[in-house]
Scaffold this motif. Sequence first.
Motif, mmCIF file in Angstrom:
data_model
loop_
_atom_site.group_PDB
_atom_site.id
_atom_site.type_symbol
_atom_site.label_atom_id
_atom_site.label_comp_id
_atom_site.label_asym_id
_atom_site.label_seq_id
_atom_site.Cartn_x
_atom_site.Cartn_y
_atom_site.Cartn_z
ATOM 1 N N GLY A 1 3.525 7.251 -9.565
ATOM 2 C CA GLY A 1 4.930 7.226 -9.949
ATOM 3 C C GLY A 1 5.257 6.157 -10.967
ATOM 4 N N LEU A 2 4.706 4.954 -10.800
ATOM 5 C CA LEU A 2 4.968 3.885 -11.757
ATOM 6 C C LEU A 2 4.506 4.269 -13.158
ATOM 7 C CD1 LEU A 2 4.149 0.473 -10.000
ATOM 8 C CD2 LEU A 2 6.389 1.400 -10.604
ATOM 9 N N ARG A 3 3.344 4.893 -13.250
ATOM 10 C CA ARG A 3 2.828 5.269 -14.573
ATOM 11 C C ARG A 3 3.683 6.362 -15.213
ATOM 12 N NH1 ARG A 3 -3.725 4.754 -15.090
ATOM 13 N NH2 ARG A 3 -3.845 2.600 -14.342
ATOM 14 N N LEU A 4 4.114 7.317 -14.416
ATOM 15 C CA LEU A 4 4.978 8.364 -14.953
ATOM 16 C C LEU A 4 6.306 7.777 -15.427
ATOM 17 C CD1 LEU A 4 4.306 11.057 -12.224
ATOM 18 C CD2 LEU A 4 3.748 11.331 -14.648
ATOM 19 N N ALA A 5 6.892 6.897 -14.615
ATOM 20 C CA ALA A 5 8.182 6.299 -14.968
ATOM 21 C C ALA A 5 8.064 5.458 -16.228
ATOM 22 C CB ALA A 5 8.683 5.444 -13.810
ATOM 23 N N ARG A 6 6.942 4.779 -16.395
ATOM 24 C CA ARG A 6 6.752 3.918 -17.550
ATOM 25 C C ARG A 6 6.450 4.714 -18.814
ATOM 26 N NH1 ARG A 6 2.519 1.896 -15.946
ATOM 27 N NH2 ARG A 6 3.422 0.247 -14.665
ATOM 28 N N ASP A 7 5.580 5.726 -18.668
ATOM 29 C CA ASP A 7 5.080 6.436 -19.854
ATOM 30 C C ASP A 7 5.957 7.595 -20.293
ATOM 31 O OD1 ASP A 7 3.016 4.658 -19.628
ATOM 32 O OD2 ASP A 7 1.489 6.122 -19.038
ATOM 33 N N LEU B 1 11.991 14.480 -6.802
ATOM 34 C CA LEU B 1 10.615 14.966 -6.854
ATOM 35 C C LEU B 1 9.735 13.925 -6.188
ATOM 36 C CD1 LEU B 1 8.217 16.707 -7.703
ATOM 37 C CD2 LEU B 1 8.374 15.679 -9.998
ATOM 38 N N GLU B 2 9.176 14.273 -5.020
ATOM 39 C CA GLU B 2 8.341 13.343 -4.266
ATOM 40 C C GLU B 2 6.886 13.418 -4.709
ATOM 41 O OE1 GLU B 2 10.488 12.929 0.118
ATOM 42 O OE2 GLU B 2 8.566 13.959 -0.071
ATOM 43 N N LEU B 3 6.244 12.256 -4.754
ATOM 44 C CA LEU B 3 4.805 12.142 -4.965
ATOM 45 C C LEU B 3 4.227 11.552 -3.687
ATOM 46 C CD1 LEU B 3 4.892 10.538 -8.535
ATOM 47 C CD2 LEU B 3 4.650 12.970 -7.979
ATOM 48 N N HIS B 4 3.521 12.363 -2.928
ATOM 49 C CA HIS B 4 3.051 11.913 -1.613
ATOM 50 C C HIS B 4 1.889 10.933 -1.736
ATOM 51 C CE1 HIS B 4 -0.615 14.319 -1.840
ATOM 52 N NE2 HIS B 4 0.099 15.386 -2.131
ATOM 53 N N GLY B 5 1.605 10.292 -0.623
ATOM 54 C CA GLY B 5 0.559 9.289 -0.592
ATOM 55 C C GLY B 5 -0.791 9.841 -0.202
ATOM 56 N N GLY B 6 -1.605 8.974 0.336
ATOM 57 C CA GLY B 6 -2.961 9.332 0.738
ATOM 58 C C GLY B 6 -4.007 8.562 -0.056
ATOM 59 N N PRO B 7 -4.537 9.159 -1.147
ATOM 60 C CA PRO B 7 -4.246 10.504 -1.637
ATOM 61 C C PRO B 7 -4.660 11.586 -0.625
ATOM 62 C CG PRO B 7 -6.207 9.636 -2.692
ATOM 63 C CD PRO B 7 -5.633 8.508 -1.890
ATOM 64 N N GLY B 8 -3.995 12.716 -0.743
ATOM 65 C CA GLY B 8 -4.300 13.838 0.121
ATOM 66 C C GLY B 8 -3.415 13.961 1.336
ATOM 67 N N ALA C 1 15.617 8.115 -12.714
ATOM 68 C CA ALA C 1 15.376 6.877 -11.977
ATOM 69 C C ALA C 1 14.032 7.003 -11.273
ATOM 70 C CB ALA C 1 16.482 6.607 -10.956
ATOM 71 N N TYR C 2 13.493 5.843 -10.897
ATOM 72 C CA TYR C 2 12.267 5.811 -10.101
ATOM 73 C C TYR C 2 12.554 5.071 -8.797
ATOM 74 C CZ TYR C 2 7.826 4.450 -8.174
ATOM 75 O OH TYR C 2 6.788 4.255 -7.293
ATOM 76 N N VAL C 3 12.121 5.673 -7.686
ATOM 77 C CA VAL C 3 12.254 5.060 -6.370
ATOM 78 C C VAL C 3 10.865 4.940 -5.765
ATOM 79 C CG1 VAL C 3 13.278 5.208 -4.069
ATOM 80 C CG2 VAL C 3 14.538 6.103 -6.054
ATOM 81 N N GLY C 4 10.405 3.707 -5.523
ATOM 82 C CA GLY C 4 9.120 3.478 -4.874
ATOM 83 C C GLY C 4 9.314 3.110 -3.419
ATOM 84 N N VAL C 5 8.644 3.840 -2.530
ATOM 85 C CA VAL C 5 8.692 3.560 -1.097
ATOM 86 C C VAL C 5 7.270 3.248 -0.637
ATOM 87 C CG1 VAL C 5 9.570 4.338 1.124
ATOM 88 C CG2 VAL C 5 10.462 5.363 -0.970
ATOM 89 N N ASP C 6 7.094 2.207 0.190
ATOM 90 C CA ASP C 6 5.737 1.737 0.510
ATOM 91 C C ASP C 6 4.998 1.492 -0.804
ATOM 92 O OD1 ASP C 6 6.541 2.580 3.119
ATOM 93 O OD2 ASP C 6 5.574 4.520 2.824
ATOM 94 N N GLN C 7 5.672 0.855 -1.753
ATOM 95 C CA GLN C 7 5.171 0.734 -3.115
ATOM 96 C C GLN C 7 3.797 0.045 -3.164
ATOM 97 O OE1 GLN C 7 6.676 1.804 -6.216
ATOM 98 N NE2 GLN C 7 4.554 1.367 -6.821
ATOM 99 N N ASN C 8 2.807 0.761 -3.661
ATOM 100 C CA ASN C 8 1.476 0.191 -3.857
ATOM 101 C C ASN C 8 1.449 -0.590 -5.156
ATOM 102 O OD1 ASN C 8 -1.162 2.190 -2.352
ATOM 103 N ND2 ASN C 8 0.837 1.683 -1.535
ATOM 104 N N LEU D 1 12.376 10.435 -9.554
ATOM 105 C CA LEU D 1 10.986 10.398 -9.139
ATOM 106 C C LEU D 1 10.862 9.468 -7.932
ATOM 107 C CD1 LEU D 1 8.223 11.506 -10.095
ATOM 108 C CD2 LEU D 1 7.953 9.400 -11.422
ATOM 109 N N VAL D 2 10.297 9.984 -6.837
ATOM 110 C CA VAL D 2 10.128 9.199 -5.618
ATOM 111 C C VAL D 2 8.639 9.106 -5.309
ATOM 112 C CG1 VAL D 2 10.675 8.977 -3.165
ATOM 113 C CG2 VAL D 2 12.357 9.977 -4.736
ATOM 114 N N GLY D 3 8.086 7.903 -5.391
ATOM 115 C CA GLY D 3 6.672 7.702 -5.103
ATOM 116 C C GLY D 3 6.484 7.098 -3.725
ATOM 117 N N ASN D 4 5.697 7.778 -2.878
ATOM 118 C CA ASN D 4 5.394 7.280 -1.538
ATOM 119 C C ASN D 4 3.968 6.736 -1.499
ATOM 120 O OD1 ASN D 4 7.122 10.128 -0.693
ATOM 121 N ND2 ASN D 4 7.837 8.172 0.068
ATOM 122 N N SER D 5 3.788 5.483 -1.114
ATOM 123 C CA SER D 5 2.474 4.909 -0.888
ATOM 124 C C SER D 5 1.564 5.119 -2.104
ATOM 125 C CB SER D 5 1.874 5.498 0.394
ATOM 126 O OG SER D 5 0.732 4.801 0.797
#
Length: 354
Positions: A150-156, A67-74, A163-170, A140-144
């Motif tokens: 993504g970090l908050r979802l993975a933690r909470d 499940l990707e969470l895109h960046g931006g926002p937007g 698993a959580y995968v952060g790419v371009d991790q903010n 969970l895959v968080g982009n930018s």
Amino acid sequence: MIPIALAAIAAAPAGLLGHRQLRRRGNAKALRIDTPNGISEAGFVRIGGIDQWIEIRGEDMANPVLLELHGGPGATNTFFTNRTREWERHFTVVRWDQRGCGKTFGRGEQGEMSFHRLFADALEVTDYVRRRLSTDKVVLVGNSFGSVLGLRLARDRPELYSAYVGVDQNICGTELDEGEFHATVQRLRENGKRSDAAKLEQIGPDATKWSATDWGLHARLKTVSDPFLASMLKKLILPSMWFSPQHRLRDLKDCMDGMKFAEQIGVESVHFDSWRDGTRFEIPIFIFHGEHDILMPVERARRYFGDVQAPHKEFALITDATHFAAFWQPEQFLELLLTRVRPVLADDRTWLPA
């Protein structure tokens, strides 16, 4: 930069538009999924009181779900489907246009626009995907900017994710980084963009005082200040948008308008602090970062990763890449998923369909 380029190609001669149609047809053919247990569906789903666009693609629904969470926002990821077609042999990939983004923005009324609302929407999307694919947990895959969410979802909500995968991790932090700000101003000057440098100097380095417009200006100018990243926008993002078989010209306009509209969410993040939020996780944590990323320098991501406590964690660089690393180097990213992430999932069979 991107809006100007889109305006130019939208006014392109008929020959260029004809070439676009040919390329789009070829890309659509490459995206066909006809495997017995495959899935290829896209449409609006009622999430958080509004219609939101969700795409689900994969050659075997027994594969792990990303499940990707895109960046931006937007900034929708659905433009990159052709570049990531190989991922779908090994994973079921879910892409969601968040409120204020892409086709969801083009649908009409967006309702409440806040980070808190995005978090609630993400939980609803997660539940929808789990039901639709009959799976207990998803990767969970968080982009930018999506990696902040993504970090908050993975933690909470660790019970939802394998698993959580952060790419371009903010990595957010309330401390001021004036050195990085002034480095951006200097790069702009060195590249002959003195007017842009003056605009940044006018808003100043204290992000906690920025408006949403200031935040968006800083994000755009920091992007174009780096020749590697500016070149990648032309070679990766614009062609992916222009030749996407899933997007009409109106969809392209909606995507650009949505990015401007969603800046009101981005500015909230200047008050977040990733360390204060917490560095302890109950699920495996992976951070895969472009080695030349200037939007989120590798050193900062490494420093946060060093403080992470998790049952399993790994950090890796994506070589010859800056921001948008997973889409610039989709083969490298897939290799990391297969050699780093999937073995961990195999040890925890909770990703398998219920």
